[in-house]
Write an enzyme that holds these catalytic residues in place. Structure first.
Site, PDB file in Angstrom:
ATOM      1  N   ASP A  26      -7.223  -1.341  -4.427  1.00 53.52           N
ATOM      2  CA  ASP A  26      -8.253  -0.960  -3.460  1.00 53.52           C
ATOM      3  C   ASP A  26      -9.161   0.130  -4.026  1.00 53.52           C
ATOM      4  O   ASP A  26     -10.384   0.098  -3.819  1.00 53.52           O
ATOM      5  CB  ASP A  26      -7.595  -0.465  -2.168  1.00 53.52           C
ATOM      6  CG  ASP A  26      -6.805  -1.556  -1.473  1.00 53.52           C
ATOM      7  OD1 ASP A  26      -7.137  -2.730  -1.661  1.00 53.52           O
ATOM      8  OD2 ASP A  26      -5.842  -1.218  -0.756  1.00 53.52           O
ATOM      9  N   ASP A  60       0.853  -1.193   0.000  1.00 54.22           N
ATOM     10  CA  ASP A  60       0.000   0.000   0.000  1.00 54.22           C
ATOM     11  C   ASP A  60       0.885   1.238   0.000  1.00 54.22           C
ATOM     12  O   ASP A  60       1.985   1.232   0.579  1.00 54.22           O
ATOM     13  CB  ASP A  60      -0.909   0.020   1.227  1.00 54.22           C
ATOM     14  CG  ASP A  60      -1.914  -1.127   1.215  1.00 54.22           C
ATOM     15  OD1 ASP A  60      -2.372  -1.495   0.124  1.00 54.22           O
ATOM     16  OD2 ASP A  60      -2.238  -1.646   2.305  1.00 54.22           O
TER      17      ASP A  60
END
Length: 239
Positions: free
Chosen positions: A159, A126
């Site tokens: 995401d 991420d």
């Protein structure tokens, strides 16, 4: 199933950005790098998530990966069933599918590729850090009371695709189901109409046979003979 190109595009962009982050934003002295883009509101912060959303984990290593694979297969099966449905709805599902595949690549292969684990034990990379709120959760909140939290957490392109896809599904599902119901009713109506107009098994009802020229001539000759016979009978009576 052209919409799968959108899923493939999501996976390609997701993996390309993650590879770039791994190349240029590796932690220095164990401290993750963070590059400000729009002040503290939007930053590029390298982190690895070994679990699900918000870093939640449970079960032995690899459990989250297996569950993610099962969920992704279910999404793929559903997409195949509705592939001819309302386009915006199907494209939204394609975004979800592509995002799920992007994170599954991390979970399945990154442990081996980055040499810190085995297959199915990789961590999701991420780096998109959007901080709308930060602070401590009140102690009265069960389980997470007193913890420091930021809204939103750090995420990635996969995401983002999943979130956009979920929003699209919520927006377009009513139209999708309405059109699907309308199409089903039209098919049933066409089937019922075809059954009503079907030809009986013993063939179409018989129609009167049209008179040919020969039949017409025979009928005229018969009428002439009847007329001649009537004239002869009348002459005989007069005599």
């Amino acid at each position: 199933m052209r919409f799968l190109w959108l899923s493939a595009l999501v996976v390609a962009v997701d993996q390309a950005t993650k590879a770039t982050v791994l190349q240029y934003m590796t932690p220095q002295n164990g401290v993750p790098q963070s590059i400000p883009i729009l002040g503290d509101w939007l930053r590029l912060t390298f982190t690895e998530n070994p679990g699900m959303a918000f870093g939640l984990t449970f079960g032995p290593p690899g459990t989250v990966t297996v569950l993610s694979l099962i969920a992704t297969c279910l999404v793929a099966g559903y997409i195949y069933q509705v592939r001819h449905g309302y386009a915006p709805y199907v494209w939204s599902l394609a975004l979800i599918f592509g995002g799920a595949l992007g994170n599954i690549v991390d979970r399945v292969f990154y442990g081996v590729l980055l040499d810190y684990g085995t297959y199915f034990t990789g961590h999701v990379v991420d780096f998109i850090h959007v901080s709308l709120w930060r602070g401590f959760i009140p102690d009265v909140v069960p389980l997470i009371g007193g913890a420091y939290m930021e809204l939103f957490p750090i995420w990635n392109v996969a995401d983002m695709a999943i979130v956009i896809g979920v929003v699209g599904v919520l927006l377009f599902h009513r139209t999708f189901h309405h059109r699907r119901l309308t199409d089903a009713e039209q098919v049933e109506g066409a089937a019922a109409g075809g059954a009503d107009g079907a030809i009986p098994a013993d063939g179409p009802p018989s129609q009167p046979r049209a008179m040919s020229d020969a039949d017409t001539a025979d009928e005229e000759a018969s009428d002439s003979r009847k007329e001649e016979s009537w004239v002869a009978d009348e002459s005989s009576d007069r005599r």
